[in-house]
Design a protein around this motif. Structure first.
Motif, short mmCIF file in Angstrom:
data_model
loop_
_atom_site.label_atom_id
_atom_site.label_comp_id
_atom_site.label_asym_id
_atom_site.label_seq_id
_atom_site.Cartn_x
_atom_site.Cartn_y
_atom_site.Cartn_z
N LYS A 524 28.31 4.18 -12.02
CA LYS A 524 28.41 2.74 -12.30
C LYS A 524 29.55 2.46 -13.26
O LYS A 524 30.31 1.49 -13.10
CB LYS A 524 27.08 2.23 -12.87
N SER A 525 29.71 3.31 -14.27
CA SER A 525 30.76 3.10 -15.27
C SER A 525 32.15 3.25 -14.66
O SER A 525 33.06 2.47 -14.97
CB SER A 525 30.59 4.08 -16.43
N VAL A 526 32.32 4.26 -13.80
CA VAL A 526 33.63 4.45 -13.16
C VAL A 526 33.99 3.23 -12.33
O VAL A 526 35.12 2.71 -12.41
CB VAL A 526 33.62 5.73 -12.30
N VAL A 527 33.04 2.75 -11.52
CA VAL A 527 33.32 1.57 -10.68
C VAL A 527 33.62 0.36 -11.56
O VAL A 527 34.55 -0.41 -11.29
CB VAL A 527 32.14 1.30 -9.73
N GLU A 528 32.84 0.17 -12.63
CA GLU A 528 33.06 -0.98 -13.51
C GLU A 528 34.42 -0.91 -14.18
O GLU A 528 35.10 -1.94 -14.35
CB GLU A 528 31.96 -1.06 -14.56
N LYS A 529 34.86 0.28 -14.57
CA LYS A 529 36.17 0.41 -15.23
C LYS A 529 37.30 0.16 -14.23
O LYS A 529 38.34 -0.40 -14.60
CB LYS A 529 36.28 1.78 -15.89
N ILE A 530 37.11 0.57 -12.99
CA ILE A 530 38.10 0.27 -11.97
C ILE A 530 38.18 -1.24 -11.75
O ILE A 530 39.27 -1.83 -11.68
CB ILE A 530 37.76 0.99 -10.65
#
Length: 705
Positions: A524-530
């Protein structure tokens, strides 16, 4: 024990197949890039031999795991196409086509390039036709004294059915003419080479004189096969090798994971066959007999113009002391802050320490654990072990710590592929020493690399942490590139304490302050940062993403990257192996560039960098952007909080690699890779630059012919 629920993937529309490359074909393409190292005259000769062996080893594992899984799904009709839309039957056909290309290229490299080049250096791999009479006499004596006594040749008839053939072993099919002592007519026989026999035999100097002379065991068996079948005429002999499914399946409801795995391991060597390698001179009648016994198909047969076990050529690399034919030796360095330090805890109490392997020594990690073992103020040590390797001092130190009265907990991943048996033995040894051993979480492999040391200081407890992108494996630390962080940052220490508690105590969901934790918050964090970078771009602010990974195939992460690129984010991806993202598609991924670096060391560090509107964030991780890492494993991504160390990680692992124009391969939107060339620029090799900078090791910028 109920299976713990992990975070679910973000729901998107059905992926568009034309936007994705196939993962399995991408993994095969990586091996063509490794094979290019074996063909590169700018690479030292014995290193080229080692690269050839690596390709063969990779191909073995590819069949044992990936092809085996595809064939299983195809056989039972249980497969669902991946994001690229390719069904298993179609994919298996494409795989065969590319593997045939790879096998032909392997053997052509061996026969046409490496053997002549080795001979020019007085290193000879001799065939039967090349033996001198003296060499033949010595080899026959060796065969009769050292080989024949351990062989059990088997004639095939109703009383002697086709035997079980162990996975990846060397075998000889023999065609016989004549009758035995009981009047039975001979037709076919098999010779299985026990694993106790060396696959490559060195002929002594007194027999050959100057130089190094080797013979494959298969050549020896075929040359003297008539001695195994006295009274018969040998009409032909043909080497073959079968590869079997090596994936272990253990039910999640088992009561004892170690026991269940031990039982599964007993049958791994005889699981369902998936590939038959056979000499190119073998008649079709023999091939048909073999595939009938192995229940294979013609499409599972791969003919080899040379040894079927070409992987064995790598054995001479360690035996030969020929420094001029290997990469220059280098000495990993120690961080300057620790060189004269009397106590590592004093240093780590003041600052973080970054380790960039293999350029900086993994011995620093061992030193930290050794200090912890001997320090009376250290109360507890917790560590994960995924692959530890043989004879690692880490295990001795953990045993010593337990015997010194410290509380030691080790999380061992028993299901680390092809290390299962070693990890079971390791777990047993640690338990016998009083270490609390945990096998992780049912249904989720523990892939995170982390160590936590709890120390009493001035009446308070303080945590010291080591986190890494790579395993606690001393041998691999000299061959793989990885990033390690040593810190006493209280938030990271507290986070890691919670992660270990969850692993050992089967605790509930946890909230972490600094670490990103799979299978809960990392995806979730990777997608949110992208998506955050995309928002910055849409608002006219600078936006950029740079990531270094081993593989990229998670479809929703790829979709998020496409959306970010379309919003204006510049994206650079350094992906060593399979990449399912198509860069450079008009209107979709024109702002995305993908490169792969293949060189002396295996690229293994994972680094994620986000521009974040002028306040960059950088994480190092044990996880690739793959579905299994983000959804089905215990993984940790850790931030580099010290600005100087963050700048160093960006410079050494990202900017440095983006500047590489000698060992980089550029991925096109069609899935093909093109090797980068310097053009008018100065040659730049990322790995050799780091050797020079961190190890003071001179290097060459030679380019392939």
């Amino acid at each position: 024990m109920p299976r713990r629920q992990a975070i679910q993937p973000i729901v998107h529309e059905t992926p568009q197949p034309e936007l994705f490359l196939n993962r399995e074909l991408g993994a095969l393409e990586f091996n063509f890039r490794v094979l290019a190292q074996a063909c590169d005259p700018g690479v030292p000769l014995l290193e080229r031999l080692r690269f050839l062996s690596i390709v063969a080893n990779n191909l073995d594992e590819f069949f044992e795991v990936r092809v085996a899984m595809l064939k299983h799904h195809h056989h039972f009709g249980s497969d669902a196409p991946g994001p690229d839309g390719m069904a298993s039957g179609e994919l298996l056909a494409h795989i065969r086509e590319r593997v045939l290309d790879l096998v032909r290229a392997q053997h052509a490299t061996w026969q046409d390039e490496l053997k002549p080049a080795l001979a020019a250096e007085d290193i000879h791999f001799l065939t039967r036709k090349q033996w001198t009479p003296r060499q033949r006499r010595w080899l026959q004596g060796y065969f009769e004294n050292e080989v024949l006594p351990v062989l059990s040749p088997l004639g095939l008839d109703p009383a002697h059915p086709f035997p079980r053939i162990l996975n990846k072993t060397l075998n000889i099919a023999v065609v016989l003419q004549g009758r035995d002592a009981f009047g039975h007519e001979g037709h076919m026989a098999l010779v299985r080479a026990p694993r106790s026999l060396p696959r490559i035999i060195r002929i002594p100097d007194e027999v050959c004189g100057k130089g190094d002379h080797y013979v494959f065991l298969a050549e020896l068996l075929q040359a003297f096969v008539d001695l195994m079948f006295p009274g018969f005429k040998v009409a032909g002999s043909y080497q073959f090798r079968v590869t079997r499914n090596s994936e272990l399946i253990v039910e999640e409801e088992v009561e004892n994971l170690a026991l269940a795995l031990s039982e599964e391991l007993l049958g791994r060597g005889y699981a369902r066959p998936v590939r038959l390698e056979i000499g190119s001179d073998c008649p079709q009648s023999i091939v048909s007999m073999l595939i009938g016994n192995f229940e294979l198909e013609e499409t599972d047969v791969y003919r080899c113009d040379g040894p079927v076990n070409i992987i064995r050529v790598g054995l001479v690399y360690d035996e030969l002391d020929r420094p001029a034919l290997k990469f220059p030796r280098f000495t990993p360095t120690k961080p300057a802050a620790l060189v004269s330090a009397k106590n590592m805890f004093d240093v780590l109490g003041q600052r973080d320490i970054l380790l960039h392997h293999p350029y900086e020594s993994f011995g620093t990690v061992i030193d930290l654990l050794r200090e912890a073992v001997q320090d009376p103020d250290v109360l507890a040590i917790k560590q994960t072990l995924y692959r530890a390797g043989k004879d690692t001092p880490l295990v001795d130190l953990l045993v010593e710590a337990a015997r010194n009265g410290k509380d030691v907990t080790v999380v061992i991943e028993l299901r680390a592929r092809f290390d299962e048996e070693a990890n079971i033995r390791l777990a047993t040894r640690l338990q016998e020493a009083g270490v609390q051993v945990v096998y992780g979480v049912v249904g989720f492999k523990t892939h995170a690399k982390m160590m936590l040391i709890v120390r009493r200081e001035n009446g308070h407890l303080r945590r010291y942490v080591h986190l890494s992108t790579g395993n606690y494996h001393q041998a691999n630390s000299r061959l793989y590139t990885d990033i390690g962080l040593m810190t006493s940052h209280p938030d990271i220490g507290e986070d890691l304490h919670k992660v270990f508690q969850q692993l050992s105590g089967l605790g509930p969901m946890i909230n972490l302050k600094r670490l990103l934790h799979s299978p809960f918050t990392l995806y979730k964090s990777v997608v949110e940062k992208i998506e955050r970078e995309a928002t910055h771009a849409r608002n006219g602010r600078p936006a950029r993403i740079v990531a270094k990974l081993n593989a990229l195939n998670e479809s929703h992460v790829i979709e998020a990257l496409y959306a970010a690129a379309q919003a204006g984010v510049e994206i650079d991806l350094i992906v060593r192996g399979a990449c399912a993202l198509r860069p450079g598609l008009p209107g979709v991924s024109e702002r995305i560039r993908v490169r792969s670096i293949v060189g002396r060391f295996l690229e293994h560090s994972r680094v994620y960098w986000f521009a974040n509107d002028g306040t960059p964030e950088i994480y190092c991780a044990s996880a690739d952007w793959m579905e299994r890492n983000l959804m089905r494993r215990i993984e940790v991504a850790f931030p580099i909080l010290d600005p100087q160390l963050a700048a160093r990680v960006y410079d050494e692992t990202l900017a440095n690699y983006l500047a590489d124009n000698t060992q980089a391969w550029l991925l096109g939107s069609d899935g093909h890779y093109t090797r980068a060339t310097p053009g008018d620029a100065a040659p730049h090799s990322a790995q050799e630059t780091l050797l020079a900078r961190l190890c003071n090791t001179p290097f060459s910028t030679a380019m392939p012919a």
